[in-house]
Scaffold this motif. Sequence first.
Motif, PDB file in Angstrom:
ATOM      1  N   ALA A  14      12.789 -12.383  19.801  1.00 45.06           N
ATOM      2  CA  ALA A  14      11.576 -12.549  20.605  1.00 45.06           C
ATOM      3  C   ALA A  14      10.393 -12.802  19.675  1.00 45.06           C
ATOM      4  CB  ALA A  14      11.322 -11.309  21.445  1.00 45.06           C
ATOM      5  N   THR A  15       9.566 -13.784  20.023  1.00 43.90           N
ATOM      6  CA  THR A  15       8.309 -13.999  19.307  1.00 43.90           C
ATOM      7  C   THR A  15       7.172 -13.630  20.245  1.00 43.90           C
ATOM      8  OG1 THR A  15       9.249 -15.802  17.998  1.00 43.90           O
ATOM      9  CG2 THR A  15       6.841 -15.666  18.106  1.00 43.90           C
ATOM     10  N   ILE A  16       6.447 -12.597  19.872  1.00 46.81           N
ATOM     11  CA  ILE A  16       5.331 -12.095  20.666  1.00 46.81           C
ATOM     12  C   ILE A  16       4.049 -12.477  19.941  1.00 46.81           C
ATOM     13  CG2 ILE A  16       4.222 -10.016  21.564  1.00 46.81           C
ATOM     14  CD1 ILE A  16       7.083  -8.758  21.609  1.00 46.81           C
ATOM     15  N   MET A  17       3.202 -13.250  20.619  1.00 47.09           N
ATOM     16  CA  MET A  17       2.011 -13.791  19.959  1.00 47.09           C
ATOM     17  C   MET A  17       0.737 -13.443  20.717  1.00 47.09           C
ATOM     18  SD  MET A  17       1.114 -17.741  18.846  1.00 47.09           S
ATOM     19  CE  MET A  17       2.290 -17.721  17.491  1.00 47.09           C
ATOM     20  N   ILE A  18      -0.230 -12.894  19.973  1.00 50.56           N
ATOM     21  CA  ILE A  18      -1.576 -12.689  20.524  1.00 50.56           C
ATOM     22  C   ILE A  18      -2.289 -14.032  20.460  1.00 50.56           C
ATOM     23  CG2 ILE A  18      -3.749 -11.430  20.312  1.00 50.56           C
ATOM     24  CD1 ILE A  18      -2.190  -9.280  18.741  1.00 50.56           C
ATOM     25  N   ARG A  19      -2.790 -14.494  21.605  1.00 45.55           N
ATOM     26  CA  ARG A  19      -3.444 -15.804  21.665  1.00 45.55           C
ATOM     27  C   ARG A  19      -4.906 -15.645  22.077  1.00 45.55           C
ATOM     28  NH1 ARG A  19      -0.173 -20.141  21.137  1.00 45.55           N
ATOM     29  NH2 ARG A  19       2.089 -19.839  21.312  1.00 45.55           N
ATOM     30  N   ARG A  20      -5.661 -15.121  21.139  1.00 48.06           N
ATOM     31  CA  ARG A  20      -7.103 -14.977  21.353  1.00 48.06           C
ATOM     32  C   ARG A  20      -7.821 -15.353  20.050  1.00 48.06           C
ATOM     33  NH1 ARG A  20     -10.959 -10.151  22.675  1.00 48.06           N
ATOM     34  NH2 ARG A  20     -12.255 -11.111  24.285  1.00 48.06           N
ATOM     35  N   GLY A  21      -7.369 -16.460  19.499  1.00 49.17           N
ATOM     36  CA  GLY A  21      -7.887 -16.886  18.202  1.00 49.17           C
ATOM     37  C   GLY A  21      -9.373 -17.130  18.184  1.00 49.17           C
ATOM     38  N   ASN A  22      -9.947 -17.541  19.319  1.00 52.26           N
ATOM     39  CA  ASN A  22     -11.390 -17.793  19.374  1.00 52.26           C
ATOM     40  C   ASN A  22     -12.195 -16.506  19.229  1.00 52.26           C
ATOM     41  OD1 ASN A  22     -10.441 -16.938  21.920  1.00 52.26           O
ATOM     42  ND2 ASN A  22     -12.233 -17.781  22.948  1.00 52.26           N
ATOM     43  N   LYS A  23     -11.526 -15.371  19.420  1.00 49.29           N
ATOM     44  CA  LYS A  23     -12.161 -14.062  19.233  1.00 49.29           C
ATOM     45  C   LYS A  23     -11.501 -13.296  18.086  1.00 49.29           C
ATOM     46  CE  LYS A  23     -15.059 -14.278  22.735  1.00 49.29           C
ATOM     47  NZ  LYS A  23     -16.533 -14.236  22.550  1.00 49.29           N
ATOM     48  N   LEU A  24     -10.903 -14.047  17.158  1.00 52.85           N
ATOM     49  CA  LEU A  24     -10.228 -13.464  16.003  1.00 52.85           C
ATOM     50  C   LEU A  24      -9.139 -12.485  16.426  1.00 52.85           C
ATOM     51  CD1 LEU A  24     -13.259 -12.945  13.580  1.00 52.85           C
ATOM     52  CD2 LEU A  24     -11.718 -14.912  13.759  1.00 52.85           C
ATOM     53  N   ASP A  37       3.171  -5.014  28.081  1.00 49.01           N
ATOM     54  CA  ASP A  37       4.179  -5.679  28.913  1.00 49.01           C
ATOM     55  C   ASP A  37       5.225  -6.395  28.060  1.00 49.01           C
ATOM     56  OD1 ASP A  37       2.778  -4.736  31.078  1.00 49.01           O
ATOM     57  OD2 ASP A  37       1.869  -6.668  31.602  1.00 49.01           O
ATOM     58  N   ALA A  38       4.777  -6.970  26.934  1.00 46.83           N
ATOM     59  CA  ALA A  38       5.709  -7.667  26.042  1.00 46.83           C
ATOM     60  C   ALA A  38       6.713  -6.697  25.432  1.00 46.83           C
ATOM     61  CB  ALA A  38       4.941  -8.404  24.946  1.00 46.83           C
ATOM     62  N   TRP A  39       6.242  -5.523  24.999  1.00 43.03           N
ATOM     63  CA  TRP A  39       7.162  -4.533  24.429  1.00 43.03           C
ATOM     64  C   TRP A  39       8.143  -4.044  25.484  1.00 43.03           C
ATOM     65  CZ3 TRP A  39       6.957  -5.785  19.871  1.00 43.03           C
ATOM     66  CH2 TRP A  39       5.779  -5.864  19.114  1.00 43.03           C
ATOM     67  N   MET A  40       7.682  -3.874  26.701  1.00 45.52           N
ATOM     68  CA  MET A  40       8.584  -3.460  27.781  1.00 45.52           C
ATOM     69  C   MET A  40       9.633  -4.542  28.044  1.00 45.52           C
ATOM     70  SD  MET A  40       5.788  -1.717  30.374  1.00 45.52           S
ATOM     71  CE  MET A  40       6.993  -1.382  31.653  1.00 45.52           C
ATOM     72  N   ARG A  41       9.194  -5.787  28.046  1.00 46.96           N
ATOM     73  CA  ARG A  41      10.126  -6.898  28.262  1.00 46.96           C
ATOM     74  C   ARG A  41      11.136  -6.967  27.116  1.00 46.96           C
ATOM     75  NH1 ARG A  41       8.365 -13.291  29.070  1.00 46.96           N
ATOM     76  NH2 ARG A  41      10.464 -14.193  28.868  1.00 46.96           N
ATOM     77  N   PHE A  42      10.674  -6.812  25.896  1.00 45.75           N
ATOM     78  CA  PHE A  42      11.559  -6.848  24.730  1.00 45.75           C
ATOM     79  C   PHE A  42      12.602  -5.748  24.801  1.00 45.75           C
ATOM     80  CE2 PHE A  42      11.956  -5.326  20.159  1.00 45.75           C
ATOM     81  CZ  PHE A  42      12.953  -6.230  19.825  1.00 45.75           C
ATOM     82  N   GLU A  43      12.163  -4.541  25.121  1.00 44.60           N
ATOM     83  CA  GLU A  43      13.085  -3.402  25.172  1.00 44.60           C
ATOM     84  C   GLU A  43      14.161  -3.603  26.236  1.00 44.60           C
ATOM     85  OE1 GLU A  43      14.544   0.380  23.957  1.00 44.60           O
ATOM     86  OE2 GLU A  43      13.300  -1.151  23.030  1.00 44.60           O
ATOM     87  N   ALA A  44      13.801  -4.240  27.342  1.00 45.53           N
ATOM     88  CA  ALA A  44      14.756  -4.445  28.440  1.00 45.53           C
ATOM     89  C   ALA A  44      15.609  -5.697  28.261  1.00 45.53           C
ATOM     90  CB  ALA A  44      13.999  -4.522  29.769  1.00 45.53           C
ATOM     91  N   SER A  45      15.268  -6.531  27.289  1.00 44.44           N
ATOM     92  CA  SER A  45      15.921  -7.830  27.116  1.00 44.44           C
ATOM     93  C   SER A  45      17.183  -7.735  26.263  1.00 44.44           C
ATOM     94  CB  SER A  45      14.960  -8.813  26.459  1.00 44.44           C
ATOM     95  OG  SER A  45      14.820  -8.514  25.069  1.00 44.44           O
ATOM     96  N   ASP A  46      17.857  -8.885  26.138  1.00 43.10           N
ATOM     97  CA  ASP A  46      18.997  -8.990  25.228  1.00 43.10           C
ATOM     98  C   ASP A  46      18.571  -9.354  23.814  1.00 43.10           C
ATOM     99  OD1 ASP A  46      20.857  -8.403  27.224  1.00 43.10           O
ATOM    100  OD2 ASP A  46      21.010 -10.500  27.841  1.00 43.10           O
ATOM    101  N   ASP A  47      17.278  -9.602  23.601  1.00 46.06           N
ATOM    102  CA  ASP A  47      16.789  -9.908  22.256  1.00 46.06           C
ATOM    103  C   ASP A  47      17.024  -8.707  21.347  1.00 46.06           C
ATOM    104  OD1 ASP A  47      15.831 -12.512  22.775  1.00 46.06           O
ATOM    105  OD2 ASP A  47      14.027 -11.688  23.707  1.00 46.06           O
ATOM    106  N   ARG A  48      17.414  -8.980  20.115  1.00 45.23           N
ATOM    107  CA  ARG A  48      17.795  -7.912  19.199  1.00 45.23           C
ATOM    108  C   ARG A  48      16.725  -7.579  18.166  1.00 45.23           C
ATOM    109  NH1 ARG A  48      24.133  -9.469  17.890  1.00 45.23           N
ATOM    110  NH2 ARG A  48      24.897  -9.304  20.048  1.00 45.23           N
TER     111      ARG A  48
END
Length: 246
Positions: A14-24, A37-48
């Motif tokens: 899983a690649t989890i990316m913060i996309r708020r570059g205009n606000k650093l 939500d991303a961590w919850m999705r990762f934990e429940a997923s098949d991603d290792r």
Amino acid sequence: MNETVTYESHQDVATIMIRRGNKLNALNNDVVEGLRDAWMRFEASDDRAAVLTSEGDRAFCVGADLSDPPAEMWEAVPGVGVSVTKPVVAAVFGHCVGGGYILSQHSDLAVVADNTVFMYPEARVGFTGGLCSGAAVRVPHKIAMEFLLLGEPLTAQRAYEVGMVNKVVPLGTQLEVATQMAQTIAQSAPLVVSTIKQFADRTVPLSPSEEAAHARRQLVQVSRSSDGQEGKAAFLEKRQPSFQGI
């Protein structure tokens, strides 16, 4: 998933990316909720394994957005806001300040671009969430106290020398190298990886702030649960609640 955090899955990584570059890539409520939500999705997923990174090349994350501060910043942190039993690799670059450092600290591995500068200025600005104290058991104690109490910048090379990060790489390659690490983990024996990760997490002492966050996480889960909502609705409607245990 909201627009400030994206989740992509490829070859069990899983690649989890913060996309708020205009606000650093500063942390506001949207980013915190997106990461939770991303961590919850990762934990429940098949991603290792997961790679945590941000958009742009100026700042991985400059910490809390002081013009729009998050209510519960700890919820964004893997292993603190959400139980994460699979490895996380941080791909860091540019300014990594405050809460940004906490995200890196609580990742299992960290690859940093050569332009990375870590800084933890809370003693200078007059507030703290306390999660930073976990540095005292993750890097040599005197280095941790220097970093936290003086609030002075720590370069990528110095971070590598004191064991704060795993690799320093040319800017622009940090995501590639971090992904390679995550792919190696994803191709390894899942039960062994999970056991090592969980045993290591249990070996590292929790700071008081981490212990408080873990307790708060359980209480928040109860409050946000279907039963929690049902209880409130039943009280207002003056009826017997129907609890489902969820």
